[in-house]
Design an enzyme around this catalytic site. Structure first.
Site, PDB file in Angstrom:
ATOM      1  N   LYS A  70      -6.334  -5.374   2.815  1.00 47.65           N
ATOM      2  CA  LYS A  70      -7.083  -4.216   2.360  1.00 47.65           C
ATOM      3  C   LYS A  70      -7.790  -4.507   1.046  1.00 47.65           C
ATOM      4  O   LYS A  70      -7.158  -4.740   0.019  1.00 47.65           O
ATOM      5  CB  LYS A  70      -6.136  -3.022   2.200  1.00 47.65           C
ATOM      6  CG  LYS A  70      -6.832  -1.706   1.890  1.00 47.65           C
ATOM      7  CD  LYS A  70      -5.826  -0.571   1.930  1.00 47.65           C
ATOM      8  CE  LYS A  70      -6.478   0.771   1.605  1.00 47.65           C
ATOM      9  NZ  LYS A  70      -5.504   1.883   1.669  1.00 47.65           N
TER      10      LYS A  70
ATOM     11  N   ARG B  14       2.066  10.003  -4.981  1.00 47.39           N
ATOM     12  CA  ARG B  14       0.697   9.517  -5.117  1.00 47.39           C
ATOM     13  C   ARG B  14      -0.273  10.624  -5.532  1.00 47.39           C
ATOM     14  O   ARG B  14      -0.135  11.764  -5.111  1.00 47.39           O
ATOM     15  CB  ARG B  14       0.233   8.926  -3.776  1.00 47.39           C
ATOM     16  CG  ARG B  14      -1.115   8.225  -3.831  1.00 47.39           C
ATOM     17  CD  ARG B  14      -1.583   7.817  -2.450  1.00 47.39           C
ATOM     18  NE  ARG B  14      -1.796   8.993  -1.619  1.00 47.39           N
ATOM     19  CZ  ARG B  14      -1.925   8.951  -0.292  1.00 47.39           C
ATOM     20  NH1 ARG B  14      -1.828   7.808   0.353  1.00 47.39           N
ATOM     21  NH2 ARG B  14      -2.129  10.058   0.388  1.00 47.39           N
TER      22      ARG B  14
ATOM     23  N   ASP C  26       0.193  -0.479  -5.203  1.00 45.90           N
ATOM     24  CA  ASP C  26      -0.965   0.095  -5.888  1.00 45.90           C
ATOM     25  C   ASP C  26      -0.675   1.422  -6.563  1.00 45.90           C
ATOM     26  O   ASP C  26      -1.250   1.749  -7.604  1.00 45.90           O
ATOM     27  CB  ASP C  26      -2.158   0.222  -4.935  1.00 45.90           C
ATOM     28  CG  ASP C  26      -1.843   1.025  -3.682  1.00 45.90           C
ATOM     29  OD1 ASP C  26      -0.650   1.317  -3.424  1.00 45.90           O
ATOM     30  OD2 ASP C  26      -2.774   1.343  -2.925  1.00 45.90           O
ATOM     31  N   ASN C  27       0.190   2.240  -5.973  1.00 43.02           N
ATOM     32  CA  ASN C  27       0.472   3.568  -6.541  1.00 43.02           C
ATOM     33  C   ASN C  27       1.748   4.121  -5.936  1.00 43.02           C
ATOM     34  O   ASN C  27       2.411   3.456  -5.135  1.00 43.02           O
ATOM     35  CB  ASN C  27      -0.705   4.521  -6.303  1.00 43.02           C
ATOM     36  CG  ASN C  27      -1.241   4.506  -4.894  1.00 43.02           C
ATOM     37  OD1 ASN C  27      -2.377   4.090  -4.665  1.00 43.02           O
ATOM     38  ND2 ASN C  27      -0.439   4.913  -3.930  1.00 43.02           N
TER      39      ASN C  27
ATOM     40  N   HIS D 270     -10.953  -2.479  -0.210  1.00 45.10           N
ATOM     41  CA  HIS D 270     -11.119  -1.085  -0.645  1.00 45.10           C
ATOM     42  C   HIS D 270     -11.706  -0.958  -2.043  1.00 45.10           C
ATOM     43  O   HIS D 270     -11.435   0.021  -2.760  1.00 45.10           O
ATOM     44  CB  HIS D 270      -9.780  -0.359  -0.546  1.00 45.10           C
ATOM     45  CG  HIS D 270      -9.905   1.105  -0.172  1.00 45.10           C
ATOM     46  ND1 HIS D 270     -11.006   1.641   0.440  1.00 45.10           N
ATOM     47  CD2 HIS D 270      -9.026   2.138  -0.341  1.00 45.10           C
ATOM     48  CE1 HIS D 270     -10.817   2.920   0.646  1.00 45.10           C
ATOM     49  NE2 HIS D 270      -9.632   3.259   0.174  1.00 45.10           N
TER      50      HIS D 270
ATOM     51  N   ARG E 206      -6.637  -0.516  -7.263  1.00 38.63           N
ATOM     52  CA  ARG E 206      -6.975  -1.898  -6.904  1.00 38.63           C
ATOM     53  C   ARG E 206      -8.067  -2.442  -7.823  1.00 38.63           C
ATOM     54  O   ARG E 206      -8.097  -3.639  -8.132  1.00 38.63           O
ATOM     55  CB  ARG E 206      -7.391  -1.959  -5.440  1.00 38.63           C
ATOM     56  CG  ARG E 206      -6.206  -1.717  -4.516  1.00 38.63           C
ATOM     57  CD  ARG E 206      -6.604  -1.390  -3.076  1.00 38.63           C
ATOM     58  NE  ARG E 206      -5.432  -0.890  -2.383  1.00 38.63           N
ATOM     59  CZ  ARG E 206      -4.551  -1.668  -1.732  1.00 38.63           C
ATOM     60  NH1 ARG E 206      -4.747  -2.972  -1.675  1.00 38.63           N
ATOM     61  NH2 ARG E 206      -3.505  -1.145  -1.144  1.00 38.63           N
TER      62      ARG E 206
ATOM     63  N   HIS F 129       1.382   2.481   4.114  1.00 37.46           N
ATOM     64  CA  HIS F 129       0.481   3.631   3.995  1.00 37.46           C
ATOM     65  C   HIS F 129       0.606   4.550   5.213  1.00 37.46           C
ATOM     66  O   HIS F 129       0.869   4.099   6.331  1.00 37.46           O
ATOM     67  CB  HIS F 129      -0.955   3.115   3.892  1.00 37.46           C
ATOM     68  CG  HIS F 129      -1.966   4.118   3.439  1.00 37.46           C
ATOM     69  ND1 HIS F 129      -2.451   5.104   4.270  1.00 37.46           N
ATOM     70  CD2 HIS F 129      -2.604   4.280   2.258  1.00 37.46           C
ATOM     71  CE1 HIS F 129      -3.348   5.830   3.617  1.00 37.46           C
ATOM     72  NE2 HIS F 129      -3.458   5.354   2.389  1.00 37.46           N
TER      73      HIS F 129
ATOM     74  N   ASP G 216       0.846  -1.198   0.000  1.00 33.97           N
ATOM     75  CA  ASP G 216       0.000   0.000   0.000  1.00 33.97           C
ATOM     76  C   ASP G 216       0.880   1.245   0.000  1.00 33.97           C
ATOM     77  O   ASP G 216       1.522   1.556   1.003  1.00 33.97           O
ATOM     78  CB  ASP G 216      -0.898  -0.025   1.243  1.00 33.97           C
ATOM     79  CG  ASP G 216      -2.127   0.858   1.115  1.00 33.97           C
ATOM     80  OD1 ASP G 216      -2.223   1.601   0.123  1.00 33.97           O
ATOM     81  OD2 ASP G 216      -2.997   0.808   1.998  1.00 33.97           O
ATOM     82  N   ASP G 217       0.940   1.937  -1.132  1.00 33.68           N
ATOM     83  CA  ASP G 217       1.747   3.160  -1.274  1.00 33.68           C
ATOM     84  C   ASP G 217       3.244   2.884  -1.186  1.00 33.68           C
ATOM     85  O   ASP G 217       4.013   3.759  -0.787  1.00 33.68           O
ATOM     86  CB  ASP G 217       1.377   4.200  -0.201  1.00 33.68           C
ATOM     87  CG  ASP G 217      -0.007   4.784  -0.371  1.00 33.68           C
ATOM     88  OD1 ASP G 217      -0.740   4.329  -1.267  1.00 33.68           O
ATOM     89  OD2 ASP G 217      -0.370   5.682   0.409  1.00 33.68           O
TER      90      ASP G 217
END
Length: 510
Positions: free
Chosen positions: A123, A290, A281-282, A125, A74, A189, A31-32
């Protein structure tokens, strides 16, 4: 003689590890996360498990997300469709509740229909539930995201539970179904906006200090600000360095969690039957990261390890790949076709990504990727589209006269607050652009990433690059039409699908 030959053949098959007939997939998404690992030449952060995974993986040097925002990204991972096509325009959270279109045929849905066991830990989401069904699910929808996304002991035990559930009893026999397990870590994150007691990145969560709880399997790793490697798109200030040091601690927890998950895979006996994919994811939640479609916002780590493709293990691929490629890759691994259907009653849906399995055999000549962003939080409407081909990245900032919006957790971060304060008081920011330049952008931005890797010089107005600009604009427009982009005519025309031309001019001076 025949009996001896059969026995020898059996022994060869067993010894070579091809006794299992089923194929499985383990998809690990951070995540991030960015390139905070020695796999990508950051020797400061301790990530031995990612290093070990990379040694039996193909390492992609040019992997990109197709949208730099959590839920939209996602949704692209799990559908193979850009956010503007699958409907997940922004974050699937709270009252605003962005969802994919009901008619989308997602990866877990297709796998479930093929009798492949699907599981998610961490996660999720994304929504709605019927579009993204999982047989086994422990996510933020029914659990604390800190527990299922950051407590690596809890994650380990849930993965073990999934592997145990993978074996179904059918009468007197045990039937093993092929599986797809999606482990979606919440690290690294930010959490300073929601659980500030645990630190800017939840780096204190579970570290054993008073009030922080204890994650039994985690051995916290701490880093000092003077150790960190500041990316060239982040201000090099004491505040940013301390922020990055906290991020590193949670990257180390992520790495230890990945090690636990891979050990569970080995202990369950599935290592030699399972395709393992790792990515994020990013981009990281820092300035220019981001929510941006600059390289610093969309470049991703990606490792793919296949027990059946050992030719390129430990090698680096320069091929341009995207998170849109994950769904076609997994469908290819399971030898499943993508169905023919329409979301809006128009043309059949086409995947614009590709299977990455051929890259595990030989280096392909893939040189273009696309990206599409519309919103992050509901107040962060700033539609952008981009194409990156070879050395050139072209961005279309459709609503370029608006200031670029800032998301909540990034706003309260030590790095951004320091940048705001330095700008307000007239102090040097340590950044390569001003806040005003960050907020207000040109409609078209063209960069030669070969000579300008930090994307500081916009070439869109340079006559010497007029041909490159027009060629990339045409390619981007073609991709938008192919993926049914509702924004295809913006900002100077209106989409009228039943008229010719379909983009009806507004004469608004843009």
């Amino acid at each position: 003689m025949l009996g001896l030959f059969a026995w020898r053949l059996f022994c060869v098959l067993v010894c070579c590890g091809v006794g299992h007939s089923e194929r499985n997939v383990l998809l690990i998404i951070a995540d991030d996360a960015g390139f905070e690992t020695d796999v990508y030449n950051n020797t400061v952060v301790q990530t031995p498990h990612l290093r070990a995974l990379s040694q039996r993986s193909l390492i992609f040097k040019n992997a990109f997300t197709t949208v730099s925002s959590c839920s939209p990204s996602r949704s692209t991972i799990l559908t193979g469709l850009p956010q503007h096509q699958n409907g997940m325009y922004g974050l699937h959270q709270g009252v605003h509740h962005f969802n994919s279109f009901d008619g989308v045929r997602s990866l877990p849905l297709l796998l479930k229909e093929a009798n492949i066991l699907t599981g998610i830990v961490g996660k999720k989401h994304v929504g709605p539930g019927p579009v993204y069904p999982f047989d086994f699910a422990y996510t933020e929808e029914t659990n604390s995201v800190l527990q299922v996304g950051r407590n690596i002991t809890k994650i380990k035990l849930l993965v073990r539970k999934f592997f145990q559930s993978q074996r179904e009893r059918s009468g007197e026999e045990i039937e093993e179904r092929p599986f797809f397990l999606y482990v979606a870590f919440h690290d690294p994150h930010r959490c300073g906006h929601s659980q500030p007691q645990y630190g800017a990145f939840c780096e204190k969560f579970g570290n054993g200090e008073s009030g922080m709880g204890r994650i039994p399997d985690w051995e916290p790793k701490y880093y000092s600000p003077d150790q960190v490697k500041v990316p060239d798109f982040i201000p090099d200030t004491p505040a940013a360095r301390a922020d990055i040091a906290a991020q590193y601690t949670t990257v180390s927890r992520l790495d230890q969690g990945i090690g636990l998950v891979l050990q569970e895979l080995r202990d369950a006996g599935f290592e030699n039957d399972t395709l393992v994919i790792y990515s994020s994811d990013n981009g990281i939640p820092f300035p220019n990261g981001r929510t941006n479609l600059y390289g610093s916002g969309v470049m991703e780590p990606m490792l793919i390890s296949s027990p059946e493709h050992r030719q390129r293990q430990g090698q680096i691929s320069q091929a341009y790949v995207s998170l849109l490629d994950i769904t076609p890759t997994i469908l290819d691994w399971f030898s499943l076709p993508y169905p023919s259907y329409s979301i809006s009653g128009g043309h059949p849906v086409q995947l614009t990504g590709r299977s990455l399995l051929p890259a595990l055999i030989s280096e392909p000549s893939w040189v273009a990727v696309y990206a599409s962003q519309s919103l992050h939080e509901v107040t962060m409407y700033y539609p952008m589209r981009s194409v990156h081909q070879g050395p050139y990245r072209l961005l279309h900032n459709m609503h370029y006269r608006m200031p670029f919006p800032i998301d909540q957790d990034f706003y309260v971060s030590p790095t951004f607050q320091d940048l705001l304060n330095r700008t307000r008081t007239g102090q040097p920011t340590g950044w390569f652009k001003t806040l005003n330049e960050y907020y207000y952008r040109a409609r078209w931005e063209l960069f030669d990433t070969r000579s300008d890797p930090t994307e500081r010089r916009n070439l869109a107005g340079d006559p010497a690059y007029a041909q490159v600009l027009e060629s990339l604009r045409a390619q981007l427009l073609k991709w938008q039409w192919r993926t049914e982009d509702p924004w295809v005519c913006e900002p100077d025309a209106v989409l009228e699908a039943k008229l010719e031309p379909q983009c009806r001019p507004l004469y608004n001076g843009l």
